[in-house]
Scaffold this motif. Structure first.
Motif, PDB file in Angstrom:
ATOM      1  N   ALA A   1     -39.924  16.973 -17.675  1.00  9.53           N
ATOM      2  CA  ALA A   1     -40.893  17.561 -18.604  1.00  9.53           C
ATOM      3  C   ALA A   1     -41.652  16.468 -19.343  1.00  9.53           C
ATOM      4  CB  ALA A   1     -40.182  18.480 -19.594  1.00  9.53           C
ATOM      5  N   TRP A   2     -40.954  15.465 -19.799  1.00 11.02           N
ATOM      6  CA  TRP A   2     -41.607  14.353 -20.507  1.00 11.02           C
ATOM      7  C   TRP A   2     -42.576  13.631 -19.571  1.00 11.02           C
ATOM      8  CZ3 TRP A   2     -41.468   8.980 -19.813  1.00 11.02           C
ATOM      9  CH2 TRP A   2     -42.035   8.242 -20.849  1.00 11.02           C
ATOM     10  N   THR A   3     -42.171  13.416 -18.323  1.00 14.55           N
ATOM     11  CA  THR A   3     -43.027  12.741 -17.354  1.00 14.55           C
ATOM     12  C   THR A   3     -44.293  13.542 -17.080  1.00 14.55           C
ATOM     13  OG1 THR A   3     -41.074  11.772 -16.289  1.00 14.55           O
ATOM     14  CG2 THR A   3     -43.124  11.786 -15.020  1.00 14.55           C
ATOM     15  N   MET A   4     -44.159  14.843 -16.895  1.00 18.47           N
ATOM     16  CA  MET A   4     -45.317  15.692 -16.629  1.00 18.47           C
ATOM     17  C   MET A   4     -46.228  15.800 -17.848  1.00 18.47           C
ATOM     18  SD  MET A   4     -45.031  16.595 -13.468  1.00 18.47           S
ATOM     19  CE  MET A   4     -45.898  18.117 -13.127  1.00 18.47           C
ATOM     20  N   LYS A   5     -45.647  15.786 -19.016  1.00 17.49           N
ATOM     21  CA  LYS A   5     -46.447  15.789 -20.238  1.00 17.49           C
ATOM     22  C   LYS A   5     -47.336  14.556 -20.291  1.00 17.49           C
ATOM     23  CE  LYS A   5     -45.861  14.929 -25.183  1.00 17.49           C
ATOM     24  NZ  LYS A   5     -44.874  14.689 -26.253  1.00 17.49           N
ATOM     25  N   ILE A   6     -46.770  13.386 -20.003  1.00 19.85           N
ATOM     26  CA  ILE A   6     -47.530  12.143 -20.039  1.00 19.85           C
ATOM     27  C   ILE A   6     -48.577  12.114 -18.933  1.00 19.85           C
ATOM     28  CG2 ILE A   6     -47.381   9.629 -19.821  1.00 19.85           C
ATOM     29  CD1 ILE A   6     -46.198  10.767 -22.417  1.00 19.85           C
ATOM     30  N   ALA A   7     -48.196  12.578 -17.730  1.00 18.39           N
ATOM     31  CA  ALA A   7     -49.073  12.455 -16.568  1.00 18.39           C
ATOM     32  C   ALA A   7     -50.222  13.455 -16.570  1.00 18.39           C
ATOM     33  CB  ALA A   7     -48.254  12.615 -15.287  1.00 18.39           C
TER      34      ALA A   7
ATOM     35  N   ALA B   1     -28.702  19.044 -14.741  1.00 20.43           N
ATOM     36  CA  ALA B   1     -29.922  19.850 -14.704  1.00 20.43           C
ATOM     37  C   ALA B   1     -30.647  19.817 -16.046  1.00 20.43           C
ATOM     38  CB  ALA B   1     -29.585  21.285 -14.317  1.00 20.43           C
ATOM     39  N   VAL B   2     -29.907  19.879 -17.136  1.00 19.57           N
ATOM     40  CA  VAL B   2     -30.531  19.847 -18.467  1.00 19.57           C
ATOM     41  C   VAL B   2     -31.198  18.500 -18.704  1.00 19.57           C
ATOM     42  CG1 VAL B   2     -30.048  19.845 -20.945  1.00 19.57           C
ATOM     43  CG2 VAL B   2     -28.993  21.578 -19.470  1.00 19.57           C
ATOM     44  N   ILE B   3     -30.476  17.415 -18.445  1.00 19.26           N
ATOM     45  CA  ILE B   3     -31.041  16.080 -18.668  1.00 19.26           C
ATOM     46  C   ILE B   3     -32.224  15.826 -17.733  1.00 19.26           C
ATOM     47  CG2 ILE B   3     -30.573  13.599 -18.522  1.00 19.26           C
ATOM     48  CD1 ILE B   3     -27.688  14.223 -19.343  1.00 19.26           C
ATOM     49  N   GLY B   4     -32.064  16.199 -16.461  1.00 18.41           N
ATOM     50  CA  GLY B   4     -33.155  16.010 -15.507  1.00 18.41           C
ATOM     51  C   GLY B   4     -34.388  16.798 -15.874  1.00 18.41           C
ATOM     52  N   SER B   5     -34.211  18.013 -16.389  1.00 21.55           N
ATOM     53  CA  SER B   5     -35.350  18.841 -16.794  1.00 21.55           C
ATOM     54  C   SER B   5     -36.106  18.201 -17.956  1.00 21.55           C
ATOM     55  CB  SER B   5     -34.867  20.238 -17.192  1.00 21.55           C
ATOM     56  OG  SER B   5     -34.293  20.908 -16.090  1.00 21.55           O
ATOM     57  N   LEU B   6     -35.379  17.651 -18.908  1.00 18.64           N
ATOM     58  CA  LEU B   6     -36.026  16.993 -20.048  1.00 18.64           C
ATOM     59  C   LEU B   6     -36.820  15.770 -19.590  1.00 18.64           C
ATOM     60  CD1 LEU B   6     -33.082  17.256 -22.597  1.00 18.64           C
ATOM     61  CD2 LEU B   6     -35.296  18.416 -22.784  1.00 18.64           C
ATOM     62  N   ILE B   7     -36.246  15.006 -18.671  1.00 16.12           N
ATOM     63  CA  ILE B   7     -36.934  13.807 -18.175  1.00 16.12           C
ATOM     64  C   ILE B   7     -38.197  14.200 -17.407  1.00 16.12           C
ATOM     65  CG2 ILE B   7     -36.751  11.859 -16.577  1.00 16.12           C
ATOM     66  CD1 ILE B   7     -33.777  11.708 -17.305  1.00 16.12           C
TER      67      ILE B   7
ATOM     68  N   LEU C   1     -43.616  19.231 -25.703  1.00 20.59           N
ATOM     69  CA  LEU C   1     -42.679  19.130 -24.585  1.00 20.59           C
ATOM     70  C   LEU C   1     -42.254  20.506 -24.069  1.00 20.59           C
ATOM     71  CD1 LEU C   1     -41.124  16.866 -23.025  1.00 20.59           C
ATOM     72  CD2 LEU C   1     -39.196  17.309 -24.565  1.00 20.59           C
ATOM     73  N   ALA C   2     -42.406  21.535 -24.894  1.00 22.00           N
ATOM     74  CA  ALA C   2     -41.863  22.853 -24.560  1.00 22.00           C
ATOM     75  C   ALA C   2     -42.498  23.434 -23.302  1.00 22.00           C
ATOM     76  CB  ALA C   2     -42.055  23.805 -25.741  1.00 22.00           C
ATOM     77  N   TYR C   3     -43.815  23.340 -23.172  1.00 22.30           N
ATOM     78  CA  TYR C   3     -44.483  23.966 -22.026  1.00 22.30           C
ATOM     79  C   TYR C   3     -44.115  23.287 -20.702  1.00 22.30           C
ATOM     80  CZ  TYR C   3     -48.208  26.035 -19.169  1.00 22.30           C
ATOM     81  OH  TYR C   3     -48.907  26.692 -18.191  1.00 22.30           O
TER      82      TYR C   3
END
Length: 362
Positions: free
Chosen positions: A324-330, A316-322, A287-289
């Motif tokens: 990031a997770w979406t882009m990781k999956i996609a 901003a913190v919560i939105g960034s995590l969401i 998730l870090a990248y």
């Protein structure tokens, strides 16, 4: 640390915790960890395969970067159309720098140093839609240098042992850093050589218990600290101002944090982990990248729609995590099988070991 550091501008700009620059600490610690982990990867999977190493690194870095560029452009364009676009570093959006076709070309090529069009096109201000991607550009330079050293061993290995050759490469890299940093500037990425060198030597020290590796690691850490003290003060030269700045609480706090992160490699590399802990660690690591790449777009979105405040920082913190997770999956998940084939192993099924050196019999 980077995400929190960059979102302090919402709720506590100019505060001590903001001035410490946790993001600076995190990025330099990342360079150290990268040196360690890339040395491990070559030792375990890529010996004699520089092409496979570069191919896998390119698949890891480039598609997620391009995806983040696209997302950020969409965010900027949407906020611009609404007339609410606000940026952290600009009083007014630099529209001319954003909208040119040359800038679009720079966005696509900047991550690969040899194809970086901002070194070819006329010198001007470029607006990076992935605002903090400079660290990724530096990382790619490191990968290129590593691959060059791997290729060079096909010749150097005829005259030197692998140990001597590796020592020569690291010492040579540190010498290039010293020349570029203190005598004549050569390339901006060379400023960060000591962090990578320390990580590489830490790997050799942990896995081989090599006294030369420990000695060179100490030199590299010293050079990294010298650079970091300058970096945190705005790249000041070694002078009375440098010493005066070192007495500043935010500066020495950041330095202590960086040294602590670097030295923590040695005990952490020998920690015993359960299979469940390894899976959790890999999940957060993956998730870090995307988090690093995509949090700027979320900051721009929240700043443009909500403005400043504690609630905005939390959003901003919560939105960034969401995101990031979406882009990781996609983007990243579909490439896992291909990257495993190139590597020759599936990291998801590598068994945890009682200590790091046991892995390196591969």
């Amino acid at each position: 640390m980077v995400l929190v550091s960059h979102t302090w501008t919402f709720s506590a700009p100019g505060s001590f915790v903001h001035n410490v620059g946790l993001g600076n600490v995190a990025v330099m610690a990342f360079f150290i960890l990268s040196g360690f982990i890339i040395a491990e990867a070559i030792d375990a999977f890529y010996l004699g395969r520089p092409g496979a190493f570069l191919a896998n690194r390119a698949l890891r870095l480039i598609p997620p970067y391009w995806g983040a560029v696209l997302v950020s452009i969409c965010v900027h364009a949407s906020m611009w159309r609404l007339g609410t676009l606000q940026l952290q570093d600009y009083a007014a959006p630099p529209v001319d720098a954003m909208l040119s076709w040359q800038n679009a070309l720079v966005q696509l090529t900047a991550i690969v140093p040899v194809f970086n069009f901002n070194n070819i096109l006329p010198d001007r201000e470029w607006y990076y839609f992935v605002r903090f991607a400079w660290a990724i550009f530096v990382e790619f330079v490191f990968y290129g240098a590593v691959a060059a050293c791997m290729i060079g061993f096909s010749v150097g290995g005829k005259f030197l042992s692998a140990r001597t050759y590796c020592i020569a490469c690291v010492v040579g890299a540190l010498s290039v850093h010293a020349i570029s940093e203190y005598l004549r500037p050569l390339h901006s990425s060379f400023a960060y050589i000591p962090y990578f060198a320390f990580g590489v030597c830490a790997y050799a020290a942990v896995t081989r218990d090599d006294w030369v590796a420990k000695l060179v690691a100490a030199v590299a850490l010293f050079a990294a600290v010298l650079h970091f003290i300058r970096y945190t003060q705005g790249r000041v030269n070694l002078s009375a101002a440098w010493l005066e700045g070192l007495a500043s609480p935010p500066v020495w706090t950041a330095v202590l944090l960086l040294v602590g992160c670097g030295l923590a490699i040695f005990p952490l590399s020998r920690v015993r982990l359960s299979s469940a802990a390894v899976r959790r660690d890999k999940w957060f690591g993956d998730l870090a990248y995307p988090l690093y790449l995509n949090h700027y777009a979320v900051i721009v979105l929240v700043l443009s729609l909500e403005g400043l405040g504690v609630a905005s920082q939390i959003t901003a913190v919560i939105g960034s995590l969401i995101l990031a997770w979406t882009m990781k999956i996609a983007i990243e998940r579909p490439m896992v099988a291909l990257r495993n084939r190139i590597r020759g192993a599936d990291l998801a099924i590598v068994e945890p070991t009682s200590s790091a050196p046991q892995l390196h019999t591969v």
